[in-house]
Design a protein around this motif. Structure first.
Motif, PDB file in Angstrom:
ATOM      1  N   GLU A 292       0.825  -1.200   0.000  1.00 56.15           N
ATOM      2  CA  GLU A 292       0.000   0.000   0.000  1.00 56.15           C
ATOM      3  C   GLU A 292       0.865   1.257   0.000  1.00 56.15           C
ATOM      4  N   VAL A 293       0.490   2.209  -0.859  1.00 55.35           N
ATOM      5  CA  VAL A 293       1.120   3.531  -0.814  1.00 55.35           C
ATOM      6  C   VAL A 293       0.518   4.252   0.403  1.00 55.35           C
ATOM      7  N   LEU A 294       1.366   4.859   1.237  1.00 59.07           N
ATOM      8  CA  LEU A 294       0.848   5.492   2.464  1.00 59.07           C
ATOM      9  C   LEU A 294      -0.140   6.623   2.144  1.00 59.07           C
ATOM     10  N   CYS A 295       0.167   7.428   1.139  1.00 58.92           N
ATOM     11  CA  CYS A 295      -0.700   8.548   0.777  1.00 58.92           C
ATOM     12  C   CYS A 295      -2.014   8.004   0.204  1.00 58.92           C
ATOM     13  N   THR A 296      -3.131   8.466   0.736  1.00 57.31           N
ATOM     14  CA  THR A 296      -4.414   7.914   0.281  1.00 57.31           C
ATOM     15  C   THR A 296      -5.135   8.818  -0.715  1.00 57.31           C
ATOM     16  N   ASN A 297      -4.620  10.026  -0.934  1.00 56.27           N
ATOM     17  CA  ASN A 297      -5.302  10.934  -1.853  1.00 56.27           C
ATOM     18  C   ASN A 297      -4.475  11.119  -3.127  1.00 56.27           C
ATOM     19  N   ALA A 299      -4.631  13.075  -5.465  1.00 59.64           N
ATOM     20  CA  ALA A 299      -4.315  14.478  -5.792  1.00 59.64           C
ATOM     21  C   ALA A 299      -3.130  14.976  -4.959  1.00 59.64           C
ATOM     22  N   GLU A 300      -2.708  14.164  -3.982  1.00 60.67           N
ATOM     23  CA  GLU A 300      -1.619  14.595  -3.101  1.00 60.67           C
ATOM     24  C   GLU A 300      -0.417  13.643  -3.139  1.00 60.67           C
ATOM     25  N   TYR A 301      -0.401  12.746  -4.133  1.00 55.05           N
ATOM     26  CA  TYR A 301       0.766  11.858  -4.256  1.00 55.05           C
ATOM     27  C   TYR A 301       2.022  12.698  -4.430  1.00 55.05           C
ATOM     28  N   SER A 302       3.079  12.306  -3.742  1.00 53.86           N
ATOM     29  CA  SER A 302       4.342  13.036  -3.873  1.00 53.86           C
ATOM     30  C   SER A 302       5.109  12.557  -5.086  1.00 53.86           C
ATOM     31  N   SER A 303       5.705  13.507  -5.804  1.00 54.69           N
ATOM     32  CA  SER A 303       6.555  13.110  -6.931  1.00 54.69           C
ATOM     33  C   SER A 303       8.010  12.968  -6.521  1.00 54.69           C
ATOM     34  N   SER A 304       8.352  13.281  -5.275  1.00 53.10           N
ATOM     35  CA  SER A 304       9.756  13.125  -4.906  1.00 53.10           C
ATOM     36  C   SER A 304      10.047  11.865  -4.085  1.00 53.10           C
ATOM     37  N   LEU A 305       9.027  11.331  -3.465  1.00 54.39           N
ATOM     38  CA  LEU A 305       9.240  10.063  -2.761  1.00 54.39           C
ATOM     39  C   LEU A 305       7.931   9.305  -2.650  1.00 54.39           C
ATOM     40  N   THR A 306       8.040   8.000  -2.419  1.00 55.40           N
ATOM     41  CA  THR A 306       6.854   7.179  -2.155  1.00 55.40           C
ATOM     42  C   THR A 306       7.082   6.445  -0.844  1.00 55.40           C
ATOM     43  N   ALA A 307       6.148   6.641   0.108  1.00 56.15           N
ATOM     44  CA  ALA A 307       6.213   5.889   1.362  1.00 56.15           C
ATOM     45  C   ALA A 307       5.321   4.656   1.200  1.00 56.15           C
ATOM     46  N   VAL A 308       5.874   3.501   1.538  1.00 59.68           N
ATOM     47  CA  VAL A 308       5.169   2.240   1.314  1.00 59.68           C
ATOM     48  C   VAL A 308       4.894   1.576   2.659  1.00 59.68           C
ATOM     49  N   LEU A 309       3.637   1.205   2.888  1.00 56.09           N
ATOM     50  CA  LEU A 309       3.249   0.528   4.132  1.00 56.09           C
ATOM     51  C   LEU A 309       3.534  -0.963   4.002  1.00 56.09           C
ATOM     52  N   VAL A 310       4.090  -1.557   5.042  1.00 48.53           N
ATOM     53  CA  VAL A 310       4.212  -3.024   5.021  1.00 48.53           C
ATOM     54  C   VAL A 310       3.039  -3.592   5.833  1.00 48.53           C
ATOM     55  N   PRO A 311       2.613  -4.805   5.520  1.00 52.67           N
ATOM     56  CA  PRO A 311       1.455  -5.347   6.234  1.00 52.67           C
ATOM     57  C   PRO A 311       1.723  -5.438   7.735  1.00 52.67           C
TER      58      PRO A 311
END
Ligand SMILES: Cc1ncc(COP(=O)(O)O)c(C=O)c1O
Length: 404
Positions: A292-297, A299-311
């Motif tokens: 899962e990508v941490l950001c849920t919106n 329209a607000e996804y970051s283009s400089s980093l992606t935070a990824v949730l682990v189960p």
């Protein structure tokens, strides 16, 4: 420590990879910062940074980390006891809030869930209820580096305007500047805070403020004690291309070079498009891994980093260790509230398709070695998008049909 062959992959969301050209520029012999040769460099860096902030007003360059530039924004414009409205987007917004408390301000923190950005309506609502105009500033982190969520600054400005509240607007762009579109003047920001070690492709050590006329006026009346961070001393010396105390001369050589690359050679619009594309490819990989990508919106996804949730029940830090030990790649750790729950993939700065491919391969191989439940195919999904764009999905379906 034993030698590891090949280049280390530094894929934390800053400090980022410094291009060899910039490293070579930093390597020039240090010059007399009060001599005639320096002023040209000083002017070029100040003018170039105005283009990056998209401002015609003044820019200040401190020998500091981003935290120093945060402090400069607050101490130059506010007085002890002033109310400040801040928004809890994540770890960095929380640190800025703590700093405001330590400086004797009265910050009010609008609570957030660390998965979405600053909500323009909630800010407007609070300002509407401040009939006496006690709130002197609204402070928002544009790109929250701890969560990979980018707040909608122009929408916040519009919401603030609709309330006709006179508060100053201050924005932290430490992990968005020169990576994600940002417009200091057009979006009516009064103080923008930046740092050198992310989109500007430099080592840590420079902090920036872009300052509106309204912020300059506020500075005349603000009486928080300040000395090192005082804009006035800077403005005076900067007129002639100099600095009131010893600047970080060699980092300015590097800045001069990176500004050439970003503004004159690649062009900021292309820089932003490159970051958007790498972020989209990364999210496709994450989805294909069924993480899962941490950001849920969106329209607000970051283009400089992606935070990824682990189960739940799995450790993102163990995965990061597997990846560092096995494949020599550093990924960002989860900070405070999301410690152990997320890992962060930095895809900003001096970065291209094959570097992203290598980065995602490192993550996928790490996942294979870990006990984290996931599907393979993330790298394929990203490569398809990098190679073919949106046509990738159709093409993959066609390839599957042909081979079936
Ligand atoms: C959004 C944001 N704000 C502030 C900071 C603090 O900057 P520094 O660590 O350069 O002092 C960081 C650092 O990563 C950041 O990402």
């Amino acid at each position: 420590m034993s030698h590891r062959a090949g280049r280390h992959f530094l894929q934390i969301p800053g400090p980022t990879n410094v291009p060899d050209r910039v490293l070579r520029a930093i390597d020039y012999p240090t010059m007399d910062h009060r001599g005639p040769g320096f002023a040209e460099l000083g002017h070029r860096c100040l003018e170039g940074m105005k283009k990056v902030f998209k401002t015609k007003n003044k820019v200040v360059i401190f020998p500091s980390s981003g935290t120093g530039a945060w402090e400069a924004a607050l101490v130059n414009t506010l007085s002890p006891g002033d109310k400040v409205l801040m928004y809890e987007t994540g770890h960095f917004a929380s640190l800025w809030h703590e700093m405001a408390q330590k400086l004797g301000l009265k910050p009010e923190f609008i609570g957030g869930n660390w998965r979405t950005g600053a909500d323009p309506d909630r800010i407007a609502e609070r300002l509407k209820n401040d009939g006496k105009h006690e709130i002197k500033a609204v402070c928002v982190v544009h790109n929250e580096t701890s969560t990979g969520v980018t707040s909608r600054i122009s929408e916040i400005r519009k919401a603030m305007d609709a309330t006709r509240h006179p508060a100053l607007f201050m924005v932290d762009t430490i992990s968005s500047l020169a990576s994600i579109d940002y417009r200091h003047d057009e979006w009516g920001v009064d103080v923008t805070v930046g740092g050198s070690q992310k989109g500007l492709m430099l080592p840590p050590g420079l902090g920036f403020n872009a300052v509106s006329n309204k912020a300059m006026e506020a500075a005349e009346f603000a009486n928080t004690p300040r000395s090192y961070w005082d804009w006035n001393a800077m403005f005076g010396a900067n007129e002639k291309g100099f600095f009131p105390y010893t600047p970080a001369t060699n980092l300015l050589y590097g800045l001069d070079e990176s500004l050439k690359m970003l503004i004159d050679e690649e062009g900021l619009d292309k820089v932003f498009a490159r970051h958007d594309r790498h972020a989209e490819a990364t999210r496709r990989a994450v989805r294909a891994w069924e993480l899962e990508v941490l950001c849920t919106n969106p329209a607000e996804y970051s283009s400089s980093l992606t935070a990824v949730l682990v189960p739940e029940g799995h450790s993102a830090d163990e995965l990061r260790k597997i990846i560092l030990d096995g494949f020599d790649m550093s990924l960002g750790t989860g900070l405070t509230k999301v410690a152990g729950r997320v890992f962060r993939i930095g895809h900003l700065g001096d970065f291209n398709d094959l570097m992203l491919a290598g980065t995602l391969c490192g993550v996928e191989m790490g996942l294979m070695r870990s006990k984290i439940p996931h599907r393979t195919g993330g790298v394929d999904a990203a490569l398809g998008y990098l190679a073919l764009g949106d046509a990738a999905e159709k093409s993959t379906a066609r390839t599957r049909a042909v081979s079936a």
